[in-house]
Motif scaffolding. Sequence first.
Motif, PDB file in Angstrom:
ATOM      1  N   LYS A 184       0.832  -1.214   0.000  1.00  9.58           N
ATOM      2  CA  LYS A 184       0.000   0.000   0.000  1.00  9.58           C
ATOM      3  C   LYS A 184       0.865   1.262   0.000  1.00  9.58           C
ATOM      4  O   LYS A 184       0.581   2.219  -0.735  1.00  9.58           O
ATOM      5  CB  LYS A 184      -0.910  -0.006   1.231  1.00  9.58           C
ATOM      6  CG  LYS A 184      -1.777   1.244   1.393  1.00  9.58           C
ATOM      7  CD  LYS A 184      -2.692   1.104   2.607  1.00  9.58           C
ATOM      8  CE  LYS A 184      -3.627   2.298   2.752  1.00  9.58           C
ATOM      9  NZ  LYS A 184      -2.945   3.479   3.326  1.00  9.58           N
ATOM     10  N   CYS A 235      -3.813   3.190  20.988  1.00 16.39           N
ATOM     11  CA  CYS A 235      -3.051   2.668  19.844  1.00 16.39           C
ATOM     12  C   CYS A 235      -3.185   1.151  19.740  1.00 16.39           C
ATOM     13  O   CYS A 235      -3.163   0.581  18.634  1.00 16.39           O
ATOM     14  CB  CYS A 235      -1.572   3.004  19.985  1.00 16.39           C
ATOM     15  SG  CYS A 235      -1.216   4.643  20.660  1.00 16.39           S
ATOM     16  N   CYS A 271      -5.463  -0.891  17.223  1.00 14.49           N
ATOM     17  CA  CYS A 271      -5.086  -1.187  15.834  1.00 14.49           C
ATOM     18  C   CYS A 271      -3.684  -1.782  15.725  1.00 14.49           C
ATOM     19  O   CYS A 271      -3.424  -2.627  14.882  1.00 14.49           O
ATOM     20  CB  CYS A 271      -5.162   0.075  14.990  1.00 14.49           C
ATOM     21  SG  CYS A 271      -6.828   0.767  14.972  1.00 14.49           S
ATOM     22  N   HIS A 272      -2.766  -1.311  16.558  1.00 13.89           N
ATOM     23  CA  HIS A 272      -1.369  -1.756  16.410  1.00 13.89           C
ATOM     24  C   HIS A 272      -1.039  -2.970  17.274  1.00 13.89           C
ATOM     25  O   HIS A 272       0.102  -3.415  17.280  1.00 13.89           O
ATOM     26  CB  HIS A 272      -0.417  -0.595  16.664  1.00 13.89           C
ATOM     27  CG  HIS A 272      -0.518   0.477  15.625  1.00 13.89           C
ATOM     28  ND1 HIS A 272       0.002   0.333  14.362  1.00 13.89           N
ATOM     29  CD2 HIS A 272      -1.124   1.688  15.641  1.00 13.89           C
ATOM     30  CE1 HIS A 272      -0.259   1.429  13.655  1.00 13.89           C
ATOM     31  NE2 HIS A 272      -0.947   2.265  14.402  1.00 13.89           N
ATOM     32  N   MET A 315      -5.081   7.903  11.468  1.00  9.92           N
ATOM     33  CA  MET A 315      -3.889   8.406  12.127  1.00  9.92           C
ATOM     34  C   MET A 315      -3.873   9.934  12.198  1.00  9.92           C
ATOM     35  O   MET A 315      -3.379  10.505  13.166  1.00  9.92           O
ATOM     36  CB  MET A 315      -2.616   7.901  11.433  1.00  9.92           C
ATOM     37  CG  MET A 315      -2.262   6.472  11.781  1.00  9.92           C
ATOM     38  SD  MET A 315      -2.194   6.147  13.560  1.00  9.92           S
ATOM     39  CE  MET A 315      -0.932   7.293  14.071  1.00  9.92           C
TER      40      MET A 315
HETATM   41  C1  HEM Z   1       0.220   4.083  10.889  1.00 11.09           C
HETATM   42  C2  HEM Z   1       1.446   5.159  15.479  1.00 11.09           C
HETATM   43  C3  HEM Z   1      -3.205   4.638  16.822  1.00 11.09           C
HETATM   44  C4  HEM Z   1      -4.235   2.858  12.449  1.00 11.09           C
HETATM   45  C5  HEM Z   1       0.943   4.460  11.994  1.00 11.09           C
HETATM   46  C6  HEM Z   1       2.331   4.861  11.987  1.00 11.09           C
HETATM   47  C7  HEM Z   1       2.671   5.169  13.276  1.00 11.09           C
HETATM   48  C8  HEM Z   1       1.502   4.962  14.102  1.00 11.09           C
HETATM   49  C9  HEM Z   1       4.038   5.620  13.771  1.00 11.09           C
HETATM   50  C10 HEM Z   1       3.247   4.907  10.750  1.00 11.09           C
HETATM   51  C11 HEM Z   1       3.965   3.599  10.617  1.00 11.09           C
HETATM   52  C12 HEM Z   1       4.966   3.570   9.504  1.00 11.09           C
HETATM   53  O1  HEM Z   1       5.102   4.542   8.764  1.00 11.09           O
HETATM   54  O2  HEM Z   1       5.644   2.539   9.358  1.00 11.09           O
HETATM   55  C13 HEM Z   1       0.286   5.139  16.248  1.00 11.09           C
HETATM   56  C14 HEM Z   1       0.205   5.551  17.635  1.00 11.09           C
HETATM   57  C15 HEM Z   1      -1.114   5.460  18.003  1.00 11.09           C
HETATM   58  C16 HEM Z   1      -1.845   4.933  16.852  1.00 11.09           C
HETATM   59  C17 HEM Z   1       1.390   5.993  18.474  1.00 11.09           C
HETATM   60  C18 HEM Z   1      -1.783   5.884  19.290  1.00 11.09           C
HETATM   61  C19 HEM Z   1      -1.560   7.170  19.795  1.00 11.09           C
HETATM   62  C20 HEM Z   1      -3.868   4.028  15.782  1.00 11.09           C
HETATM   63  C21 HEM Z   1      -5.250   3.597  15.817  1.00 11.09           C
HETATM   64  C22 HEM Z   1      -5.529   3.117  14.567  1.00 11.09           C
HETATM   65  C23 HEM Z   1      -4.345   3.241  13.762  1.00 11.09           C
HETATM   66  C24 HEM Z   1      -6.171   3.647  17.031  1.00 11.09           C
HETATM   67  C25 HEM Z   1      -6.851   2.536  14.041  1.00 11.09           C
HETATM   68  C26 HEM Z   1      -8.041   3.167  14.324  1.00 11.09           C
HETATM   69  C27 HEM Z   1      -3.140   3.076  11.638  1.00 11.09           C
HETATM   70  C28 HEM Z   1      -3.121   2.828  10.213  1.00 11.09           C
HETATM   71  C29 HEM Z   1      -1.831   3.182   9.759  1.00 11.09           C
HETATM   72  C30 HEM Z   1      -1.093   3.630  10.921  1.00 11.09           C
HETATM   73  C31 HEM Z   1      -4.276   2.303   9.360  1.00 11.09           C
HETATM   74  C32 HEM Z   1      -1.302   3.100   8.319  1.00 11.09           C
HETATM   75  C33 HEM Z   1      -1.685   4.343   7.567  1.00 11.09           C
HETATM   76  C34 HEM Z   1      -1.298   4.230   6.120  1.00 11.09           C
HETATM   77  O3  HEM Z   1      -1.640   3.216   5.499  1.00 11.09           O
HETATM   78  O4  HEM Z   1      -0.633   5.142   5.631  1.00 11.09           O
HETATM   79  N1  HEM Z   1       0.458   4.533  13.302  1.00 11.09           N
HETATM   80  N2  HEM Z   1      -0.959   4.754  15.824  1.00 11.09           N
HETATM   81  N3  HEM Z   1      -3.351   3.786  14.537  1.00 11.09           N
HETATM   82  N4  HEM Z   1      -1.917   3.548  12.045  1.00 11.09           N
HETATM   83 FE1  HEM Z   1      -1.441   4.158  13.920  1.00 11.09          FE
END
Ligand code: HEM
Length: 186
Positions: A44, A117, A120-121, A164
């Motif tokens: 993606k 976080c 999802c993570h 995000m």
């Molecule tokens: C991507 C952190 C909460 C869904 C990311 C990335 C980070 C991150 C650092 C980028 C990863 C990369 O580039 O390799 C966090 C933190 C959270 C959090 C610290 C809490 C404060 C959530 C929640 C969800 C979520 C609750 C779902 C509802 C996603 C998705 C992506 C993502 C779908 C990928 C976006 C894309 O495809 O470009 N997150 N996340 N995250 N996160 Fe989170």
Amino acid sequence: QAQGDAEAGKAKAATCVACHGNDGNSPTDMYPKIAGQHASYLEKQLIEFKTGATGGAGRANAIMAPMVMGLSAQDMADLAAFYASEAITPVATPEEVIEAGAALYRGGDLERGITACIACHSPRGEGLESARFPRLSGQHPAYIKAQLLAFRSGERENDPNGMMRDIAKKLTDQDIEILSQYVAGL
Ligand code: HEM
Ligand code: HEM
């Protein structure tokens, strides 16, 4: 979507090595680790670097843009399969961020409307292949921090659901500092 072939992907990865390392464990934190990341997520991102580079709603990045311009859908699936098949090297969480990091990662913040976080993570930061939720554990903290800042500023636009972006807008600089070190060592 194309079916990825890890062996074919390995043969196509020669140009990626300079920044992401031989097996996707980039030796410096100037570049993200991509080893052990879910293939669905990697594919993606490659697609969205390309749409971003051609003026569409994607992930505009000046360094990755020329890397993906010549890749076909099959190349992207193969490269994603290759890096997903490698193991990410671990990172340690500094003692001093564990308490605050765990509280926000696991519990979110109801008052500030921050979703946890972990939803999802996943408990160990392993993400979820089927939902294209990326793995965070093992990643360079500096890259995680840069991405949270990019989601917050809106610079990283590719997530179509805005999940995000909505969360990052509610994070303070201090939250981002703590979380980026915490999740890397999960
Ligand atoms: C991507 C952190 C909460 C869904 C990311 C990335 C980070 C991150 C650092 C980028 C990863 C990369 O580039 O390799 C966090 C933190 C959270 C959090 C610290 C809490 C404060 C959530 C929640 C969800 C979520 C609750 C779902 C509802 C996603 C998705 C992506 C993502 C779908 C990928 C976006 C894309 O495809 O470009 N997150 N996340 N995250 N996160 Fe989170
Ligand atoms: C990001 C793959 C070549 C520098 C990424 C990401 C992927 C990727 C999947 C997103 C990581 C994530 O979201 O967690 C590849 C592949 C390559 C390649 C398959 C070869 C075809 C390179 C090269 C460089 C480079 C040669 C350095 C000149 C970067 C940088 C980022 C990145 C700086 C982070 C972009 C940002 O901050 O948003 N790459 N890469 N990559 N890559 Fe590459």
